[in-house]
Design a protein around this motif. Structure first.
Motif, PDB file in Angstrom:
ATOM      1  N   LYS A 202       0.823  -1.204   0.000  1.00  0.00           N
ATOM      2  CA  LYS A 202       0.000   0.000   0.000  1.00  0.00           C
ATOM      3  C   LYS A 202       0.860   1.258   0.000  1.00  0.00           C
ATOM      4  CE  LYS A 202      -3.824   2.233   2.440  1.00  0.00           C
ATOM      5  NZ  LYS A 202      -4.750   2.171   3.605  1.00  0.00           N
ATOM      6  N   VAL A 203       1.905   1.270   0.835  1.00  0.00           N
ATOM      7  CA  VAL A 203       2.806   2.424   0.893  1.00  0.00           C
ATOM      8  C   VAL A 203       3.523   2.619  -0.435  1.00  0.00           C
ATOM      9  CG1 VAL A 203       4.894   3.358   1.968  1.00  0.00           C
ATOM     10  CG2 VAL A 203       3.143   2.273   3.387  1.00  0.00           C
ATOM     11  N   VAL A 204       4.049   1.526  -0.973  1.00  0.00           N
ATOM     12  CA  VAL A 204       4.823   1.594  -2.215  1.00  0.00           C
ATOM     13  C   VAL A 204       3.951   2.006  -3.391  1.00  0.00           C
ATOM     14  CG1 VAL A 204       6.056   0.181  -3.900  1.00  0.00           C
ATOM     15  CG2 VAL A 204       6.590  -0.025  -1.468  1.00  0.00           C
ATOM     16  N   LYS A 205       2.788   1.405  -3.507  1.00  0.00           N
ATOM     17  CA  LYS A 205       1.914   1.681  -4.641  1.00  0.00           C
ATOM     18  C   LYS A 205       1.474   3.141  -4.671  1.00  0.00           C
ATOM     19  CE  LYS A 205      -2.443   0.281  -6.810  1.00  0.00           C
ATOM     20  NZ  LYS A 205      -3.661  -0.562  -6.684  1.00  0.00           N
ATOM     21  N   GLU A 206       1.168   3.690  -3.518  1.00  0.00           N
ATOM     22  CA  GLU A 206       0.623   5.047  -3.454  1.00  0.00           C
ATOM     23  C   GLU A 206       1.699   6.127  -3.491  1.00  0.00           C
ATOM     24  OE1 GLU A 206      -1.852   5.294  -0.014  1.00  0.00           O
ATOM     25  OE2 GLU A 206      -3.344   3.863  -0.771  1.00  0.00           O
ATOM     26  N   LEU A 207       2.855   5.868  -2.864  1.00  0.00           N
ATOM     27  CA  LEU A 207       3.823   6.945  -2.681  1.00  0.00           C
ATOM     28  C   LEU A 207       5.180   6.702  -3.332  1.00  0.00           C
ATOM     29  CD1 LEU A 207       3.019   7.555   1.092  1.00  0.00           C
ATOM     30  CD2 LEU A 207       2.223   8.905  -0.840  1.00  0.00           C
ATOM     31  N   ASN A 208       5.532   5.455  -3.605  1.00  0.00           N
ATOM     32  CA  ASN A 208       6.850   5.149  -4.189  1.00  0.00           C
ATOM     33  C   ASN A 208       6.698   4.076  -5.264  1.00  0.00           C
ATOM     34  OD1 ASN A 208       7.251   5.674  -1.040  1.00  0.00           O
ATOM     35  ND2 ASN A 208       9.019   6.516  -2.108  1.00  0.00           N
ATOM     36  N   PRO A 209       6.028   4.385  -6.366  1.00  0.00           N
ATOM     37  CA  PRO A 209       5.710   3.361  -7.370  1.00  0.00           C
ATOM     38  C   PRO A 209       6.914   2.705  -8.040  1.00  0.00           C
ATOM     39  CG  PRO A 209       5.220   5.568  -8.192  1.00  0.00           C
ATOM     40  CD  PRO A 209       5.503   5.712  -6.735  1.00  0.00           C
ATOM     41  N   SER A 210       8.101   3.295  -7.948  1.00  0.00           N
ATOM     42  CA  SER A 210       9.277   2.677  -8.570  1.00  0.00           C
ATOM     43  C   SER A 210       9.956   1.661  -7.651  1.00  0.00           C
ATOM     44  CB  SER A 210      10.288   3.753  -8.972  1.00  0.00           C
ATOM     45  OG  SER A 210      10.796   4.421  -7.833  1.00  0.00           O
ATOM     46  N   VAL A 211       9.556   1.613  -6.390  1.00  0.00           N
ATOM     47  CA  VAL A 211      10.178   0.713  -5.408  1.00  0.00           C
ATOM     48  C   VAL A 211       9.660  -0.709  -5.585  1.00  0.00           C
ATOM     49  CG1 VAL A 211      10.388   0.193  -2.945  1.00  0.00           C
ATOM     50  CG2 VAL A 211      10.582   2.553  -3.762  1.00  0.00           C
ATOM     51  N   GLY A 212      10.559  -1.676  -5.481  1.00  0.00           N
ATOM     52  CA  GLY A 212      10.169  -3.072  -5.583  1.00  0.00           C
ATOM     53  C   GLY A 212       9.910  -3.695  -4.224  1.00  0.00           C
ATOM     54  N   ILE A 213       9.273  -4.851  -4.230  1.00  0.00           N
ATOM     55  CA  ILE A 213       8.963  -5.564  -2.980  1.00  0.00           C
ATOM     56  C   ILE A 213       9.387  -7.022  -3.112  1.00  0.00           C
ATOM     57  CG2 ILE A 213       7.201  -6.229  -1.306  1.00  0.00           C
ATOM     58  CD1 ILE A 213       5.470  -3.946  -2.344  1.00  0.00           C
ATOM     59  N   ILE A 214      10.104  -7.507  -2.113  1.00  0.00           N
ATOM     60  CA  ILE A 214      10.518  -8.910  -2.036  1.00  0.00           C
ATOM     61  C   ILE A 214       9.989  -9.483  -0.725  1.00  0.00           C
ATOM     62  CG2 ILE A 214      12.474 -10.495  -1.812  1.00  0.00           C
ATOM     63  CD1 ILE A 214      14.104  -8.488  -3.496  1.00  0.00           C
ATOM     64  N   VAL A 215       9.382 -10.659  -0.800  1.00  0.00           N
ATOM     65  CA  VAL A 215       8.885 -11.329   0.404  1.00  0.00           C
ATOM     66  C   VAL A 215       9.796 -12.508   0.744  1.00  0.00           C
ATOM     67  CG1 VAL A 215       7.027 -12.763   1.331  1.00  0.00           C
ATOM     68  CG2 VAL A 215       6.483 -10.634   0.145  1.00  0.00           C
ATOM     69  N   LEU A 216      10.232 -12.547   1.994  1.00  0.00           N
ATOM     70  CA  LEU A 216      10.979 -13.702   2.491  1.00  0.00           C
ATOM     71  C   LEU A 216       9.949 -14.753   2.901  1.00  0.00           C
ATOM     72  CD1 LEU A 216      13.695 -14.984   3.261  1.00  0.00           C
ATOM     73  CD2 LEU A 216      13.481 -13.907   5.495  1.00  0.00           C
ATOM     74  N   THR A 217       9.861 -15.828   2.143  1.00  0.00           N
ATOM     75  CA  THR A 217       8.801 -16.807   2.335  1.00  0.00           C
ATOM     76  C   THR A 217       9.068 -17.736   3.518  1.00  0.00           C
ATOM     77  OG1 THR A 217       9.808 -18.504   0.921  1.00  0.00           O
ATOM     78  CG2 THR A 217       8.442 -16.805  -0.159  1.00  0.00           C
ATOM     79  N   GLU A 218       8.070 -18.532   3.831  1.00  0.00           N
ATOM     80  CA  GLU A 218       8.189 -19.481   4.935  1.00  0.00           C
ATOM     81  C   GLU A 218       9.337 -20.458   4.688  1.00  0.00           C
ATOM     82  OE1 GLU A 218       5.499 -22.939   7.166  1.00  0.00           O
ATOM     83  OE2 GLU A 218       4.535 -21.495   5.812  1.00  0.00           O
ATOM     84  N   ASN A 219       9.578 -20.793   3.417  1.00  0.00           N
ATOM     85  CA  ASN A 219      10.650 -21.728   3.064  1.00  0.00           C
ATOM     86  C   ASN A 219      11.991 -21.040   2.845  1.00  0.00           C
ATOM     87  OD1 ASN A 219       8.904 -23.975   3.102  1.00  0.00           O
ATOM     88  ND2 ASN A 219       8.237 -23.554   1.007  1.00  0.00           N
ATOM     89  N   VAL A 220      12.086 -19.776   3.260  1.00  0.00           N
ATOM     90  CA  VAL A 220      13.309 -18.982   3.170  1.00  0.00           C
ATOM     91  C   VAL A 220      13.751 -18.795   1.710  1.00  0.00           C
ATOM     92  CG1 VAL A 220      15.537 -18.504   4.253  1.00  0.00           C
ATOM     93  CG2 VAL A 220      13.958 -20.069   5.356  1.00  0.00           C
ATOM     94  N   ASN A 221      12.795 -18.474   0.877  1.00  0.00           N
ATOM     95  CA  ASN A 221      13.085 -18.052  -0.484  1.00  0.00           C
ATOM     96  C   ASN A 221      12.753 -16.578  -0.616  1.00  0.00           C
ATOM     97  OD1 ASN A 221      13.904 -20.588  -1.636  1.00  0.00           O
ATOM     98  ND2 ASN A 221      11.763 -21.236  -1.533  1.00  0.00           N
ATOM     99  N   LEU A 222      13.421 -15.906  -1.564  1.00  0.00           N
ATOM    100  CA  LEU A 222      13.137 -14.501  -1.830  1.00  0.00           C
ATOM    101  C   LEU A 222      12.166 -14.427  -3.001  1.00  0.00           C
ATOM    102  CD1 LEU A 222      16.739 -12.999  -1.517  1.00  0.00           C
ATOM    103  CD2 LEU A 222      14.919 -13.011   0.217  1.00  0.00           C
ATOM    104  N   SER A 223      10.922 -14.106  -2.685  1.00  0.00           N
ATOM    105  CA  SER A 223       9.872 -14.059  -3.700  1.00  0.00           C
ATOM    106  C   SER A 223       9.700 -12.625  -4.199  1.00  0.00           C
ATOM    107  CB  SER A 223       8.549 -14.570  -3.112  1.00  0.00           C
ATOM    108  OG  SER A 223       7.495 -14.416  -4.031  1.00  0.00           O
ATOM    109  N   LEU A 224      10.012 -12.394  -5.469  1.00  0.00           N
ATOM    110  CA  LEU A 224       9.894 -11.059  -6.049  1.00  0.00           C
ATOM    111  C   LEU A 224       8.425 -10.790  -6.361  1.00  0.00           C
ATOM    112  CD1 LEU A 224      11.213  -8.486  -7.195  1.00  0.00           C
ATOM    113  CD2 LEU A 224      11.490  -9.703  -9.367  1.00  0.00           C
ATOM    114  N   ARG A 225       7.793  -9.906  -5.594  1.00  0.00           N
ATOM    115  CA  ARG A 225       6.382  -9.602  -5.781  1.00  0.00           C
ATOM    116  C   ARG A 225       6.174  -8.346  -6.634  1.00  0.00           C
ATOM    117  NH1 ARG A 225       3.510 -12.459  -1.808  1.00  0.00           N
ATOM    118  NH2 ARG A 225       4.747 -14.357  -1.452  1.00  0.00           N
TER     119      ARG A 225
END
Length: 252
Positions: free
Chosen positions: A119-142
């Motif tokens: 929500k923060v990124v979409k509204e105020l910093n649209p060029s910023v990327g998001i990565i989620v550290l998953t339960e299995n310790v993988n870096l998921s590029l969202r």
């Protein structure tokens, strides 16, 4: 170095305890260290290499402190970590600060924090990327970061450097250094730096930063248990120290 491992050190016990404690972090307390160690293993040692890449923690950019900075060749990326223990109160200001020196910025967070961060990124910093550290310790590029040069600032880039580093840049560009009194030296050097095209200036700064972590024993570091690689990397051990760690852990 001797304080790290004693003469009665038992490598088997150490490795068992290491895995046990690291699993505690993985399963119940994913703190900032756990995130940084994962980023280091997955990106620096996995996706890139120690030959072409350097990583840094706690890099001051304007009024913010970047959790994890990666310089791959002459490209720099910031990874701002938001664990389940963090709040997002300052996130928008942190991302703005980072974009003044780095044109690729990511937030690395948990599944739980993904939507608040999005929500923060979409509204105020649209060029910023998001990565989620998953339960299995993988870096998921969202959300992939978009290169953004519009906020780059000469002075912010300049202040990432040590004196010898910006002097080397000035010598490369002008063949000489400012001949002024000490009180005017920094200001004059900055003025000269500002005459360099902003993208070239950024590239030169990243080159200088990458030279800081040109460590010996790169192959030994990758051979160490993945749980302590980030800790050892940031401790700046000499090659002889890395050999001792390697031998004590019975990895040969």
């Amino acid at each position: 170095m001797d304080k790290l491992f004693t003469d009665v050190f038992d490598s088997k016990v150490f490795n068992e305890e290491l895995k046990k404690n690291y699993n505690f972090l993985k399963n119940g307390y994913r703190n900032e260290f756990f995130f940084k160690n994962t980023l280091f293993n997955k990106l620096v040692l996995g996706k890139y290499s120690l030959t072409t890449t350097a990583a840094f923690a706690e890099v001051i950019v304007k009024k913010s402190k970047a959790d994890f900075v990666l310089i791959n060749r002459n490209k720099g990326m910031v990874y701002e970590i938001k664990t389940d223990l963090d709040n997002l109160d300052r996130l928008v200001y942190q991302l703005d600060d980072y974009s003044s020196a780095f044109n690729l910025v990511y937030v690395v967070t948990s599944e739980k924090n993904y939507y608040p961060v999005y929500k923060v990124v979409k509204e105020l910093n649209p060029s910023v990327g998001i990565i989620v550290l998953t339960e299995n310790v993988n870096l998921s590029l969202r959300r992939k970061a978009i290169e953004n040069d519009s906020n780059l600032n000469h002075e912010v880039l300049f202040k990432l450097l040590r004196k010898k580093e910006y002097e080397q840049i000035l010598l490369m560009k002008y063949g000489t250094l400012p001949k002024v009194t000490p009180v005017l030296y920094f200001k004059t050097s900055l003025h000269w730096f500002k005459e360099i095209n902003i993208k070239e200036a950024q590239s030169l700064v990243f080159y200088m930063l990458r030279q800081r972590n040109d460590i010996e024993g790169k192959s030994l570091l990758k051979a160490l248990p993945m749980e302590i690689r980030w800790l050892v990397y940031t401790s700046k051990f000499k090659y002889s120290d890395l050999l001792q760690i390697y031998d004590k852990l019975n990895l040969s």
